[in-house]
Design a protein around this motif. Structure first.
Motif, mmCIF file in Angstrom:
data_model
loop_
_atom_site.group_PDB
_atom_site.id
_atom_site.type_symbol
_atom_site.label_atom_id
_atom_site.label_comp_id
_atom_site.label_asym_id
_atom_site.label_seq_id
_atom_site.Cartn_x
_atom_site.Cartn_y
_atom_site.Cartn_z
ATOM 1 N N LYS A 314 0.849 -1.209 0.000
ATOM 2 C CA LYS A 314 0.000 0.000 0.000
ATOM 3 C C LYS A 314 0.875 1.245 0.000
ATOM 4 C CE LYS A 314 -3.612 -1.502 2.303
ATOM 5 N NZ LYS A 314 -3.978 -1.913 3.648
ATOM 6 N N SER A 315 1.956 1.166 0.765
ATOM 7 C CA SER A 315 2.800 2.361 0.948
ATOM 8 C C SER A 315 3.469 2.777 -0.363
ATOM 9 C CB SER A 315 3.856 2.053 2.004
ATOM 10 O OG SER A 315 4.946 2.924 1.875
ATOM 11 N N VAL A 316 3.977 1.795 -1.144
ATOM 12 C CA VAL A 316 4.677 2.176 -2.386
ATOM 13 C C VAL A 316 3.678 2.615 -3.445
ATOM 14 C CG1 VAL A 316 6.570 0.595 -1.902
ATOM 15 C CG2 VAL A 316 4.737 -0.137 -3.447
ATOM 16 N N GLY A 317 2.409 2.248 -3.250
ATOM 17 C CA GLY A 317 1.368 2.732 -4.152
ATOM 18 C C GLY A 317 1.405 2.041 -5.504
ATOM 19 N N ARG A 318 0.429 2.377 -6.318
ATOM 20 C CA ARG A 318 0.289 1.731 -7.619
ATOM 21 C C ARG A 318 1.484 2.018 -8.512
ATOM 22 N NH1 ARG A 318 -2.716 -0.537 -11.349
ATOM 23 N NH2 ARG A 318 -2.936 0.490 -13.391
ATOM 24 N N ALA A 319 1.973 3.265 -8.468
ATOM 25 C CA ALA A 319 3.120 3.649 -9.324
ATOM 26 C C ALA A 319 4.334 2.823 -8.926
ATOM 27 C CB ALA A 319 3.412 5.145 -9.161
ATOM 28 N N GLY A 320 4.529 2.691 -7.599
ATOM 29 C CA GLY A 320 5.677 1.908 -7.109
ATOM 30 C C GLY A 320 5.561 0.456 -7.530
ATOM 31 N N ARG A 321 4.353 -0.105 -7.410
ATOM 32 C CA ARG A 321 4.170 -1.522 -7.769
ATOM 33 C C ARG A 321 4.415 -1.724 -9.255
ATOM 34 N NH1 ARG A 321 -0.084 -1.061 -4.185
ATOM 35 N NH2 ARG A 321 -1.698 -0.979 -5.810
ATOM 36 N N LEU A 322 3.921 -0.765 -10.065
ATOM 37 C CA LEU A 322 4.134 -0.878 -11.516
ATOM 38 C C LEU A 322 5.629 -0.791 -11.831
ATOM 39 C CD1 LEU A 322 1.170 1.243 -12.994
ATOM 40 C CD2 LEU A 322 1.568 -1.233 -13.212
ATOM 41 N N ALA A 323 6.299 0.148 -11.131
ATOM 42 C CA ALA A 323 7.737 0.329 -11.384
ATOM 43 C C ALA A 323 8.506 -0.928 -11.007
ATOM 44 C CB ALA A 323 8.239 1.510 -10.576
ATOM 45 N N LEU A 324 8.026 -1.609 -9.962
ATOM 46 C CA LEU A 324 8.719 -2.831 -9.521
ATOM 47 C C LEU A 324 8.409 -4.006 -10.440
ATOM 48 C CD1 LEU A 324 8.367 -2.871 -5.622
ATOM 49 C CD2 LEU A 324 10.457 -2.737 -6.969
ATOM 50 N N GLY A 325 7.334 -3.845 -11.228
ATOM 51 C CA GLY A 325 6.853 -4.968 -12.036
ATOM 52 C C GLY A 325 7.958 -5.676 -12.775
ATOM 53 N N GLU A 326 8.889 -4.906 -13.332
ATOM 54 C CA GLU A 326 9.897 -5.544 -14.193
ATOM 55 C C GLU A 326 10.915 -6.364 -13.411
ATOM 56 O OE1 GLU A 326 11.505 -2.176 -16.241
ATOM 57 O OE2 GLU A 326 9.449 -1.434 -16.349
ATOM 58 N N VAL A 327 11.120 -6.033 -12.133
ATOM 59 C CA VAL A 327 12.197 -6.738 -11.408
ATOM 60 C C VAL A 327 11.648 -7.743 -10.404
ATOM 61 C CG1 VAL A 327 13.893 -4.901 -11.645
ATOM 62 C CG2 VAL A 327 12.300 -4.856 -9.709
ATOM 63 N N ARG A 328 10.308 -7.839 -10.380
ATOM 64 C CA ARG A 328 9.753 -8.776 -9.386
ATOM 65 C C ARG A 328 9.586 -10.132 -10.026
ATOM 66 N NH1 ARG A 328 4.591 -5.975 -6.631
ATOM 67 N NH2 ARG A 328 4.953 -6.975 -4.609
ATOM 68 N N PRO A 329 9.642 -11.182 -9.209
ATOM 69 C CA PRO A 329 9.485 -12.524 -9.789
ATOM 70 C C PRO A 329 8.102 -12.692 -10.414
ATOM 71 C CG PRO A 329 9.467 -12.604 -7.371
ATOM 72 C CD PRO A 329 9.843 -11.210 -7.743
ATOM 73 N N ARG A 330 7.863 -13.841 -11.121
ATOM 74 C CA ARG A 330 6.605 -14.089 -11.830
ATOM 75 C C ARG A 330 5.465 -13.868 -10.832
ATOM 76 N NH1 ARG A 330 6.321 -18.053 -15.663
ATOM 77 N NH2 ARG A 330 4.108 -18.011 -15.314
ATOM 78 N N ARG A 331 4.534 -12.992 -11.114
ATOM 79 C CA ARG A 331 3.512 -12.621 -10.132
ATOM 80 C C ARG A 331 2.614 -13.793 -9.761
ATOM 81 N NH1 ARG A 331 3.853 -9.835 -7.029
ATOM 82 N NH2 ARG A 331 1.966 -8.657 -6.879
ATOM 83 N N GLY A 332 2.217 -14.620 -10.738
ATOM 84 C CA GLY A 332 1.266 -15.690 -10.440
ATOM 85 C C GLY A 332 1.770 -16.604 -9.345
ATOM 86 N N ARG A 333 2.900 -17.194 -9.539
ATOM 87 C CA ARG A 333 3.452 -18.133 -8.541
ATOM 88 C C ARG A 333 3.787 -17.390 -7.249
ATOM 89 N NH1 ARG A 333 5.610 -22.143 -12.228
ATOM 90 N NH2 ARG A 333 3.754 -23.346 -12.673
ATOM 91 N N ASP A 334 4.202 -16.145 -7.369
ATOM 92 C CA ASP A 334 4.563 -15.360 -6.167
ATOM 93 C C ASP A 334 3.326 -15.223 -5.281
ATOM 94 O OD1 ASP A 334 6.208 -13.598 -4.596
ATOM 95 O OD2 ASP A 334 4.894 -12.016 -5.306
ATOM 96 N N LEU A 335 2.188 -14.902 -5.888
ATOM 97 C CA LEU A 335 0.953 -14.764 -5.086
ATOM 98 C C LEU A 335 0.536 -16.110 -4.508
ATOM 99 C CD1 LEU A 335 -1.111 -12.334 -7.355
ATOM 100 C CD2 LEU A 335 0.109 -11.826 -5.225
ATOM 101 N N TRP A 336 0.677 -17.163 -5.330
ATOM 102 C CA TRP A 336 0.300 -18.491 -4.836
ATOM 103 C C TRP A 336 1.131 -18.856 -3.635
ATOM 104 C CZ3 TRP A 336 3.752 -22.741 -4.931
ATOM 105 C CH2 TRP A 336 3.202 -23.922 -4.438
ATOM 106 N N GLN A 337 2.456 -18.613 -3.710
ATOM 107 C CA GLN A 337 3.333 -19.043 -2.598
ATOM 108 C C GLN A 337 3.045 -18.210 -1.351
ATOM 109 O OE1 GLN A 337 7.621 -18.996 -3.354
ATOM 110 N NE2 GLN A 337 7.544 -16.786 -3.467
ATOM 111 N N ARG A 338 2.670 -16.942 -1.564
ATOM 112 C CA ARG A 338 2.326 -16.109 -0.401
ATOM 113 C C ARG A 338 1.060 -16.634 0.261
ATOM 114 N NH1 ARG A 338 1.876 -9.793 -1.485
ATOM 115 N NH2 ARG A 338 3.688 -10.145 -2.822
ATOM 116 N N ARG A 339 0.095 -17.064 -0.587
ATOM 117 C CA ARG A 339 -1.164 -17.609 -0.051
ATOM 118 C C ARG A 339 -0.901 -18.930 0.681
ATOM 119 N NH1 ARG A 339 -6.118 -16.073 -1.567
ATOM 120 N NH2 ARG A 339 -5.560 -15.080 -3.531
ATOM 121 N N LEU A 340 0.031 -19.724 0.132
ATOM 122 C CA LEU A 340 0.383 -21.003 0.767
ATOM 123 C C LEU A 340 0.968 -20.750 2.152
ATOM 124 C CD1 LEU A 340 0.773 -24.151 0.237
ATOM 125 C CD2 LEU A 340 3.127 -23.570 -0.398
ATOM 126 N N LEU A 341 1.874 -19.749 2.237
ATOM 127 C CA LEU A 341 2.498 -19.410 3.524
ATOM 128 C C LEU A 341 1.459 -18.929 4.515
ATOM 129 C CD1 LEU A 341 5.836 -17.421 3.020
ATOM 130 C CD2 LEU A 341 5.495 -19.573 4.217
#
Lengths: 347, 94
Positions: A314-341
């Motif tokens: 929330k703090s980095v906001g939408r612009a921050g999340r978009l900017a991070l988009g290119e360097v973050r791991p594959r979003r699908g599996r990342d969300l799944w693993q977070r949900r698993l944890l």
């Protein structure tokens, strides 16, 4: 008392066992070969319940459509029922994949089979109450054939739907593979009911091979993802820990953001990446341990880290999340693993 | 290069890089280890996730037989990674 008299009281019990037990045994085998224990029993029960709900929905829909078509029951069973029933069963599987509650073919196939098993069990309970058919063959066909077919068709749908999502197919087109395959599988089995024993025998030989093949492919993908991901997360953590981020592509990317993202948000972005790497290591470490039979829960602080991560997002906001988009791991599996944890941390 | 051998006081010394190339060497060596054993990581430059998988599999076998591995000489980063991954639950760190 003749031997027949002795057997007679057992017939109802045998009938129920034949009709209901096989598909549940099949499901238990799929749960047993889940080396990484991706699917907890609680989620299997929910999927079974979703299958029962799909059975009730389909029953109502079929009863409404049958008089409208005016077709004989056999034609309806070949053409319309598979479409209605595979759609009803597919809805829950589609939600599982869309909401990242499945991460690999392993859990998608298992949960898909559970939905079909719930459907087949509900259908057979209905027939057990409605039809006093004395012949055991009928219940053997319904239990070993029809119910297992329902599980297999939905497992096939879930696996193909998952694959389409992983390959990045847009929402509606993901059904263009999965749904026809499940409907054809179902209709083919119904069509072969002219030779029910042979059809059931063929199903009981081919379906295990198909499901275990999909399962093995899923576990291979999971192992490869574990290894690549673990080493990538470690390197990122090392960069951040040793203050060498700015020399890395990630650091140059953050610096290139210039004024589009305020400095304090950039600091939060780095914290977010570090936290994601730590949580990713926790999830992958848990799976690595489980593969070797260590049923450990995630480290205690995972819950707080998940809460902190949500705050940082929330703090980095939408612009921050978009900017991070290119360097973050594959979003699908990342969300799944977070949900698993999160699921394991609260169990 | 990677090397794994026992030293004078029976501690198992790992040296170099434990990655996909050297993994078979480590797996074969640890397959012959029984009972309790101490692994010294102070000379290990790098261990990939495949190496961690080999350690966990060895630990599984040894724990089932009543033994176990003790990990010593862990650098700060590797120790942190193992703790984050939850390995503290199954290994003893020194």
């Amino acid at each position: 008392m003749s031997s027949n008299d002795a057997v007679t009281p057992l017939l109802p019990v045998l009938r129920v066992l034949l009709a209901l037990a096989p598909v549940q045994i099949f499901l238990l085998v799929l749960m047993a070969v889940d080396t990484f224990k991706l699917v907890r029993p609680r989620r299997v029960f929910v999927a079974l319940a979703a299958g029962v709900a799909a059975a009730v929905l389909s029953f109502a829909a079929n009863n409404a459509l049958l008089p409208l078509t005016g077709w004989p029951l056999l034609t309806f069973a070949l053409v319309v029922a598979p479409v209605v029933e595979e759609t009803a069963k597919g809805l829950y599987c589609d939600w599982l994949v869309r909401s990242r509650r499945t991460g690999f073919l392993v859990d998608a196939t298992l949960l898909g089979f559970a939905v079909g098993a719930g459907f087949g069990t509900a259908e057979n309970i209905y027939y057990l109450r409605e039809f006093e058919d004395p012949t055991m063959t009928t219940w053997a066909i319904r239990g070993l054939g029809t119910a297992v077919m329902h599980g297999g068709a939905t497992a096939l749908f879930a696996a193909l739907r998952h694959l389409a999502a992983v390959l990045g197919r847009p929402g509606w087109r993901t059904w263009s593979w999965a749904w026809p395959a499940a409907v054809c599988f179902h209709a083919l089995f119904n069509r072969s009911m002219t030779h029910p024993v042979a059809a059931t025998a063929v199903l009981l030989v081919l379906l295990p091979l198909l499901l275990l093949g999909i399962h093995r492919r899923g576990e291979r993908n999971l192992r490869a993802w574990l290894g690549r991901g673990f080493d990538r997360d470690r390197r990122l953590l090392e960069l951040i820990r040793e203050g060498r981020v700015l020399d890395s592509p990630l650091g140059r990317h953050l610096l290139s953001l210039g004024e589009t993202v305020p400095p304090e948000a950039r600091a939060d972005m780095l914290c977010l990446l570090r936290l994601e790497a730590e949580l990713s290591l926790a999830a992958k470490g848990m799976l690595l341990l489980r593969e070797n039979g260590f049923a450990t829960a995630p480290p205690a602080e995972v819950k707080e880290k998940l809460a902190e991560l949500a705050w940082l997002e929330k703090s980095v906001g939408r612009a921050g999340r978009l900017a991070l988009g290119e360097v973050r791991p594959r979003r699908g599996r990342d969300l799944w693993q977070r949900r698993l944890l999160a699921q394991e941390a609260t169990d | 290069m990677f090397d794994i051998r026992r030293d004078a006081d029976d501690t198992i010394i790992l040296t170099g890089r434990l990655d996909a190339v050297s993994a078979p060497t480590a797996r074969d060596f640890l397959a012959r280890v029984d009972g309790d054993a101490r692994l010294d990581f102070s000379s290990l430059d790098y261990i990939a996730s495949i190496g961690l998988g080999i350690l966990v599999a060895a630990q599984r076998r040894l724990v089932d037989a009543g033994g176990g591995l003790v990990l010593t000489g862990l650098g700060p980063h590797l120790r942190e990674v193992l703790i984050l991954a939850g390995f503290e639950a199954i290994f003893e760190f020194e």
